[in-house]
Design a protein around this motif. Sequence first.
Motif, PDB file in Angstrom:
ATOM      1  N   LEU A  83      12.589  60.047 -42.915  1.00  0.00           N
ATOM      2  CA  LEU A  83      11.263  59.620 -42.829  1.00  0.00           C
ATOM      3  C   LEU A  83      10.339  60.729 -42.392  1.00  0.00           C
ATOM      4  N   GLN A 121       8.186  65.487 -44.594  1.00  0.00           N
ATOM      5  CA  GLN A 121       6.742  65.453 -45.111  1.00  0.00           C
ATOM      6  C   GLN A 121       6.221  66.898 -45.037  1.00  0.00           C
ATOM      7  N   GLY A 134       9.684  61.102 -49.461  1.00  0.00           N
ATOM      8  CA  GLY A 134       9.323  59.753 -49.367  1.00  0.00           C
ATOM      9  C   GLY A 134       9.776  59.053 -50.675  1.00  0.00           C
ATOM     10  N   VAL A 161      13.221  57.707 -49.574  1.00  0.00           N
ATOM     11  CA  VAL A 161      13.062  56.425 -48.954  1.00  0.00           C
ATOM     12  C   VAL A 161      12.830  55.148 -49.806  1.00  0.00           C
ATOM     13  N   HIS A 212       5.675  54.375 -44.590  1.00  0.00           N
ATOM     14  CA  HIS A 212       6.577  54.352 -45.626  1.00  0.00           C
ATOM     15  C   HIS A 212       6.662  52.876 -46.155  1.00  0.00           C
ATOM     16  N   ASN A 264       3.612  52.967 -48.364  1.00  0.00           N
ATOM     17  CA  ASN A 264       3.974  53.699 -49.829  1.00  0.00           C
ATOM     18  C   ASN A 264       4.849  52.752 -50.675  1.00  0.00           C
TER      19      ASN A 264
END
Length: 262
Positions: free
Chosen positions: A143, A146, A153, A156, A186, A189
């Motif tokens: 997580l 980035q 990401g 994930v 996330h 996202n």
Amino acid sequence: MSTQLPTLDASAFEPPPEAVDFYVESLKLLDESGIPFLLSGTYALSCYTGITRPTKDLDVFCKPSDAPRILSYFKARGYRIDIEDERWIGKVWKGEHFFDVIYNISTASIPITDEWYREAYEVEVYGTNVRITPPTEFVLSKLFLQDRYRYDGADVVHVILKKHDEIDWRYLLNAMELYWEVLLIHVLNFRFIYPTERECIPRWLFDELLGRLHAQAEMPAARMKICRGRLFSPRDYITDIAEWGFADVVGKGIEERHERKA
């Protein structure tokens, strides 16, 4: 409960040919040591999604208390060991080849604990049957990655897409209690990338995170100027700390001066 996954075709990861013997030997010794560990990174991603990509090392996860035991075990057998960062990672070397011994999510300080071993996902790789990081903890480990040079990401959302039924969402929320906004990032996202698959993430989690966001919006701004960017990228937010007066994740910065009404 133990889940045995199909044997991984190690050649799909395009390891340097001269490193394969090191990987074979390392996993065999890790298994023989009897010290609990989890294989993570690209190998776990492949198990859960079928996605493969070249890799030049092994990511071995263990509890902080077990890291010195693993490093000492290999040192006693002639390997060179290195503590790259006391807070989260060591390395085992043989010549130019190495594997990482990771015991903490580096920037956020989320250590590997017994909880990571609750579910057993096993796979044979390089001739040794090993446990890999379960889907919930795999997501947790990704997580905060980035920054300008690496963004995980996609890993994930791919694991959520393929393994959402096996993710312990309440445990994940509890683990991210201090960093729930990162989890929300996330979640949003995923919803943007897969608009037809939104139900993969429980509605209660989405509502809970939005509720926290609304409650936070009612709070006044903190008096201490804080930049948490270095949780994502230690190098990309140095200017904020060194020149712009923001406090780092720890330590002190410049306190905002607000006029108080009598």
